[in-house]
Motif scaffolding. Structure first.
Motif, PDB file in Angstrom:
ATOM      1  N   GLU A 193      -8.597   2.392   0.236  1.00  0.00           N
ATOM      2  CA  GLU A 193      -8.448   2.794  -1.129  1.00  0.00           C
ATOM      3  C   GLU A 193      -9.754   2.632  -1.822  1.00  0.00           C
ATOM      4  O   GLU A 193     -10.502   1.512  -1.757  1.00  0.00           O
ATOM      5  CB  GLU A 193      -7.054   1.831  -1.680  1.00  0.00           C
ATOM      6  N   ASN A 194     -10.139   3.342  -2.882  1.00  0.00           N
ATOM      7  CA  ASN A 194     -11.325   3.341  -3.526  1.00  0.00           C
ATOM      8  C   ASN A 194     -11.135   2.571  -5.003  1.00  0.00           C
ATOM      9  O   ASN A 194     -10.244   2.305  -5.240  1.00  0.00           O
ATOM     10  CB  ASN A 194     -11.762   4.760  -4.006  1.00  0.00           C
ATOM     11  N   ILE A 195     -12.164   2.009  -5.251  1.00  0.00           N
ATOM     12  CA  ILE A 195     -12.384   1.253  -6.396  1.00  0.00           C
ATOM     13  C   ILE A 195     -12.561   2.253  -7.518  1.00  0.00           C
ATOM     14  O   ILE A 195     -13.313   3.105  -7.339  1.00  0.00           O
ATOM     15  CB  ILE A 195     -13.732   0.623  -6.613  1.00  0.00           C
ATOM     16  N   LYS A 196     -11.464   2.178  -8.482  1.00  0.00           N
ATOM     17  CA  LYS A 196     -11.334   3.294  -9.388  1.00  0.00           C
ATOM     18  C   LYS A 196     -11.770   3.145 -10.828  1.00  0.00           C
ATOM     19  O   LYS A 196     -11.597   3.888 -11.740  1.00  0.00           O
ATOM     20  CB  LYS A 196      -9.856   3.763  -9.457  1.00  0.00           C
ATOM     21  N   SER A 197     -12.354   1.745 -11.120  1.00  0.00           N
ATOM     22  CA  SER A 197     -12.838   1.480 -12.727  1.00  0.00           C
ATOM     23  C   SER A 197     -13.713   0.388 -12.449  1.00  0.00           C
ATOM     24  O   SER A 197     -14.041  -0.124 -11.434  1.00  0.00           O
ATOM     25  CB  SER A 197     -11.631   1.050 -13.322  1.00  0.00           C
TER      26      SER A 197
ATOM     27  N   GLU B 216      -6.030 -14.006   6.052  1.00  0.00           N
ATOM     28  CA  GLU B 216      -5.594 -14.623   7.604  1.00  0.00           C
ATOM     29  C   GLU B 216      -4.183 -14.825   7.544  1.00  0.00           C
ATOM     30  O   GLU B 216      -3.561 -14.380   8.557  1.00  0.00           O
ATOM     31  CB  GLU B 216      -6.096 -16.227   7.704  1.00  0.00           C
ATOM     32  N   VAL B 217      -3.571 -15.229   6.441  1.00  0.00           N
ATOM     33  CA  VAL B 217      -2.125 -15.322   6.409  1.00  0.00           C
ATOM     34  C   VAL B 217      -1.434 -14.134   6.636  1.00  0.00           C
ATOM     35  O   VAL B 217      -0.240 -13.905   7.404  1.00  0.00           O
ATOM     36  CB  VAL B 217      -1.663 -16.047   5.080  1.00  0.00           C
ATOM     37  N   ASP B 218      -1.721 -13.170   5.812  1.00  0.00           N
ATOM     38  CA  ASP B 218      -0.927 -11.694   5.809  1.00  0.00           C
ATOM     39  C   ASP B 218      -1.492 -11.011   7.195  1.00  0.00           C
ATOM     40  O   ASP B 218      -2.485 -10.225   6.891  1.00  0.00           O
ATOM     41  CB  ASP B 218      -1.505 -11.025   4.445  1.00  0.00           C
ATOM     42  N   SER B 219      -0.714 -10.960   7.968  1.00  0.00           N
ATOM     43  CA  SER B 219      -0.822 -10.146   9.028  1.00  0.00           C
ATOM     44  C   SER B 219      -1.034  -8.550   8.891  1.00  0.00           C
ATOM     45  O   SER B 219      -1.646  -7.942   9.493  1.00  0.00           O
ATOM     46  CB  SER B 219      -0.053 -10.395  10.301  1.00  0.00           C
ATOM     47  N   ARG B 220      -0.290  -8.181   7.787  1.00  0.00           N
ATOM     48  CA  ARG B 220      -0.392  -6.998   7.564  1.00  0.00           C
ATOM     49  C   ARG B 220      -1.657  -6.120   7.120  1.00  0.00           C
ATOM     50  O   ARG B 220      -2.369  -5.404   7.407  1.00  0.00           O
ATOM     51  CB  ARG B 220       0.725  -6.146   6.578  1.00  0.00           C
ATOM     52  N   LEU B 221      -2.232  -7.306   6.116  1.00  0.00           N
ATOM     53  CA  LEU B 221      -3.648  -6.809   5.573  1.00  0.00           C
ATOM     54  C   LEU B 221      -4.699  -7.036   6.762  1.00  0.00           C
ATOM     55  O   LEU B 221      -5.632  -6.325   6.860  1.00  0.00           O
ATOM     56  CB  LEU B 221      -3.909  -8.007   4.737  1.00  0.00           C
ATOM     57  N   ARG B 222      -4.461  -7.899   7.685  1.00  0.00           N
ATOM     58  CA  ARG B 222      -5.285  -8.129   8.811  1.00  0.00           C
ATOM     59  C   ARG B 222      -5.385  -7.006   9.779  1.00  0.00           C
ATOM     60  O   ARG B 222      -6.496  -6.498  10.422  1.00  0.00           O
ATOM     61  CB  ARG B 222      -5.005  -9.320   9.638  1.00  0.00           C
ATOM     62  N   GLN B 223      -4.370  -6.242   9.782  1.00  0.00           N
ATOM     63  CA  GLN B 223      -4.444  -5.063  10.604  1.00  0.00           C
ATOM     64  C   GLN B 223      -4.669  -3.614   9.754  1.00  0.00           C
ATOM     65  O   GLN B 223      -4.699  -2.662  10.318  1.00  0.00           O
ATOM     66  CB  GLN B 223      -2.887  -4.693  11.079  1.00  0.00           C
ATOM     67  N   GLN B 224      -5.334  -3.662   8.668  1.00  0.00           N
ATOM     68  CA  GLN B 224      -5.666  -2.579   7.764  1.00  0.00           C
ATOM     69  C   GLN B 224      -6.904  -2.017   8.786  1.00  0.00           C
ATOM     70  O   GLN B 224      -7.412  -2.629   9.562  1.00  0.00           O
ATOM     71  CB  GLN B 224      -6.170  -2.966   6.287  1.00  0.00           C
TER      72      GLN B 224
ATOM     73  N   LEU C 144      -9.547  -6.730  -0.338  1.00  0.00           N
ATOM     74  CA  LEU C 144      -8.138  -6.472  -0.227  1.00  0.00           C
ATOM     75  C   LEU C 144      -7.287  -7.745  -1.084  1.00  0.00           C
ATOM     76  O   LEU C 144      -6.258  -7.508  -1.093  1.00  0.00           O
ATOM     77  CB  LEU C 144      -7.701  -6.975   1.281  1.00  0.00           C
ATOM     78  N   THR C 145      -7.973  -8.486  -1.574  1.00  0.00           N
ATOM     79  CA  THR C 145      -7.355  -9.134  -2.703  1.00  0.00           C
ATOM     80  C   THR C 145      -7.225  -8.425  -3.977  1.00  0.00           C
ATOM     81  O   THR C 145      -6.304  -8.876  -4.818  1.00  0.00           O
ATOM     82  CB  THR C 145      -8.153 -10.412  -3.114  1.00  0.00           C
ATOM     83  N   VAL C 146      -7.992  -7.416  -4.349  1.00  0.00           N
ATOM     84  CA  VAL C 146      -7.664  -6.463  -5.552  1.00  0.00           C
ATOM     85  C   VAL C 146      -7.261  -5.042  -5.104  1.00  0.00           C
ATOM     86  O   VAL C 146      -6.017  -4.811  -5.850  1.00  0.00           O
ATOM     87  CB  VAL C 146      -9.254  -6.365  -5.987  1.00  0.00           C
ATOM     88  N   LEU C 147      -7.333  -4.732  -3.980  1.00  0.00           N
ATOM     89  CA  LEU C 147      -6.838  -3.269  -3.619  1.00  0.00           C
ATOM     90  C   LEU C 147      -6.001  -3.382  -2.285  1.00  0.00           C
ATOM     91  O   LEU C 147      -5.953  -4.270  -1.435  1.00  0.00           O
ATOM     92  CB  LEU C 147      -8.129  -2.453  -3.222  1.00  0.00           C
ATOM     93  N   LYS C 148      -4.994  -2.453  -2.119  1.00  0.00           N
ATOM     94  CA  LYS C 148      -3.963  -2.512  -1.179  1.00  0.00           C
ATOM     95  C   LYS C 148      -4.685  -2.394   0.261  1.00  0.00           C
ATOM     96  O   LYS C 148      -3.873  -2.902   1.249  1.00  0.00           O
ATOM     97  CB  LYS C 148      -2.538  -1.715  -1.410  1.00  0.00           C
ATOM     98  N   SER C 149      -5.442  -1.408   0.464  1.00  0.00           N
ATOM     99  CA  SER C 149      -6.230  -1.113   1.576  1.00  0.00           C
ATOM    100  C   SER C 149      -7.682  -0.817   1.363  1.00  0.00           C
ATOM    101  O   SER C 149      -8.272  -0.543   0.598  1.00  0.00           O
ATOM    102  CB  SER C 149      -5.519   0.279   2.273  1.00  0.00           C
TER     103      SER C 149
END
Length: 616
Positions: free
Chosen positions: A39-43, A170-178, A31-36
């Motif tokens: 989401e797939n690694i594309k390259s 940990e800080v980004d609660s939105r990412l933690r709920q992915q 999630l440091t590189v991709l939004k979800s």
């Protein structure tokens, strides 16, 4: 016994906690590189970035191994698999690599020598790239590289990458709920979050039914996490502590008069979590009623040491060979249970059958154990001669018992070669076997137990007492540094036939084939409960319970690839082979795939399977 069960439970809890940390780190890097996480690694460049965020420093050769000319995307599951295979470099490994250049062991490497090596060997670096290294004041002085300091900085940088990724998650609660984020919230005791009261709902079903057995109940429910998805289906199976062993294997009274064939084998756990095992051919000369069983092999037990493998689940899939080896027909599988034994009784026609052993991976997983010290394998006696320690001899006897597939107390060349393939990757040919015959005790061209012991002692002598090669053998056979077998499960197969003499022979030692995966899916579809996903008639979820094991399969009848979100948060006292409470499964068009295998974390307690499959 209570103490052993308690110890085993603690090991499982610790193992689950280790997996939770591993997947949290995977998710954080992803999630440091991709939004979800969906989401797939594309390259190839994205793959390199996420690997670096996970503390890896892959070479171009490593990246190319996973991103080939045919690769278009990699998903989160693929990424986790790669991280299991590509372990982060340790400081010891780095120092050993530098030590091969610094033959005088000075701790330094001249810049001129470093330039020459890095620009001409392996994956060649440019002059400017090497200059970037040599100009760093932290580990360079007087035209030399202090590689001890370089290694320290490398390790610190690698750890900082992982730490930064975790902190961001940990800080980004939105990412933690992915979609993969819930695992960080679970306890180390497995899937044990509070169970909400299920609410009745009407679900569409196909004709495939699974009649509840005594001690089981099924109630459809839909946790709130599924409400935002456009289509979903849920399955609930409630199990009593005793109901996981209530399907008894009924053996015929006259079975002692039937003719029998037996073979041993073993499940081995690879570094990446993949499980390999022996595969067998069974020959029946005429039609007969048969009884086929498989169970963990109870080899010699050392007092005070627990036998982890005895709790591992086993199964055997029976496939009929037709015109070609590729054209295998599923006949049946061992679904009846009596304690650790699984079996099947029925009639088979004459011909060749393949027996494919299987374990879910719920119990056979990587375990990290704290050791007080490495077990000693060899010692020098008063005469100065090398000898094997009592503990190592006991382990070798267990190994001999496991690899002696036909159980005759001797190792044939074929049996020994399965051992060699597992431990060294090479086979012993007839000529080398003849040399063994001249030097070690054999009977009828087969190696005895004493000969096997002497063979290992010779290996220790060849290395002047250095046990390194011996440890390579032990680790590849599932032993840890305390000489406990924690990453392997030996098993024994018995075939009884009423009217003829059955013959069984081990053919391969390999990972689960596509035939095995297809057989698992077919068995669940044929025997399990089927539910059509509400709002999407092309997606069907099949669920089947056999003894203490529950398996779910996803069938995608559509023309398009689908991603199914799987949520186990409402389950209780359950252990999934996926190692996650929430995950996603990609299903190709017009295909079936296993969603997950689930078993009770603690068999002495009630367990609740509550799973929601949702279409994203």
């Amino acid at each position: 016994q209570k103490g052993t069960r308690s110890e085993s439970s603690q090991v499982k809890k610790s193992q689950h906690a280790e997996e939770a940390i591993f997947y949290m780190n995977c998710r954080a890097a992803y999630l440091t590189v991709l939004k979800s996480s969906l989401e797939n690694i594309k390259s190839k460049e994205q793959l390199l970035l996420v690997l670096q965020q996970a503390g890896r420093n892959p070479s171009q050769k490593t990246v190319n191994k996973y991103w080939t000319s045919q690769t278009t995307t990699l998903n989160f599951d693929d990424f986790c698999t790669i991280l299991k295979k590509e372990k982060p470099a340790t400081k010891t490994e780095l120092l050993e690599a530098f030590g091969k250049i610094d033959t005088d062991n000075t701790g330094y490497i001249l810049h001129d020598e470093l330039y020459k090596i890095l620009t001409t060997r392996g994956e060649k670096m440019t002059w400017d790239e090497v200059s970037t290294i040599t100009k760093k004041a932290d580990f360079n002085c007087s035209g030399k590289l202090d590689y001890n300091k370089f290694c320290d900085l490398y390790m610190t940088t690698s750890e900082q990458c992982c730490k930064t990724a975790r902190e961001k998650l940990e800080v980004d609660s939105r990412l933690r709920q992915q979609q993969f984020g819930s695992q960080a919230e679970t306890s180390s005791e497995g899937i044990t979050l509070p169970v909400s009261k299920p609410s009745p709902r009407v679900s569409r079903k196909t004709d495939h039914k699974l009649a509840p057995t005594k001690g089981d109940s099924r109630t459809p429910s839909r946790p709130s996490s599924a409400q935002s998805c456009k289509a979903s289906v849920s399955t609930t199976i409630s199990n009593c502590a005793s109901s996981n062993r209530n399907t008894k294997l009924i053996e015929p009274d006259t079975i002692k008069e039937w003719q029998c064939a037996q073979s041993k084998g073993c499940f081995y756990l690879e570094d990446d979590g993949e499980i390999i095992s022996h595969k067998y051919k069974l020959h029946l000369p005429q039609r007969s009623t048969v009884c086929i069983t498989i169970k963990p092999l109870n080899v010699h037990q050392v007092e005070g040491k627990s036998c982890h493998w005895l709790s591992v689940d086993t199964a055997l899939y029976i496939l009929k060979e037709n015109e070609t080896q590729e054209n295998l027909q599923l006949m049946s599988f061992t679904e009846q249970q009596n304690k650790e034994m699984f079996g099947w009784k029925g009639e088979l026609g004459s011909g060749i059958y393949w027996l494919l052993p299987f374990t879910t991976g719920c119990r056979l997983k990587k375990v990290k154990t704290q050791f007080t010290g490495e077990a000693k394998l060899v010692y020098r006696g008063e005469d100065g001669e090398l000898a094997l320690t009592k503990e190592f001899r006991a382990a070798l006897l267990d190994i001999f018992e496991t690899i002696d597939l036909d159980g005759n107390g001797l190792l044939s060349l074929e049996e020994y070669n399965f051992f060699e393939l597992r431990t060294s990757g090479e086979k012993c040919d007839e000529e080398a076997w003849a040399v063994c015959k001249e030097n070690f005790d054999m009977k009828k061209n087969e190696l005895t137990r004493q000969g096997f012991m002497d063979l290992n002692l010779m290996e220790a002598n060849d290395r002047e007492g250095d046990p390194s090669d011996l440890w390579v053998t032990l680790l590849s056979l599932g032993y840890n540094k305390a000489l406990e077998m924690t990453e392997a499960c030996p098993f024994v197969i018995d075939i009884y036939a009423e009217k003829c003499k059955p013959r069984i022979k081990a053919i391969y030692l390999e990972a689960g084939s596509w035939q095995l995966n297809r057989a698992i899916c077919k068995s669940v579809v044929n025997k399990g409960e089927a539910k059509v996903m509400d709002g999407c008639e092309n997606i069907i979820i099949y669920t089947y319970k056999a003894g203490r094991r529950i398996t779910s399969v996803i069938e995608n009848k559509s023309e398009n690839k689908v991603i199914i979100h799987v949520n186990n948060e409402q389950s209780k006292n359950c252990l999934s082979n996926r190692g996650l409470t929430v995950f996603a499964v990609e299903v190709a068009p017009k295909s079936m795939t296993v969603s997950q295998h689930v078993m009770p974390l603690n068999e002495q307690e009630e367990w609740l399977y509550n799973c929601v499959h949702s279409l994203l």
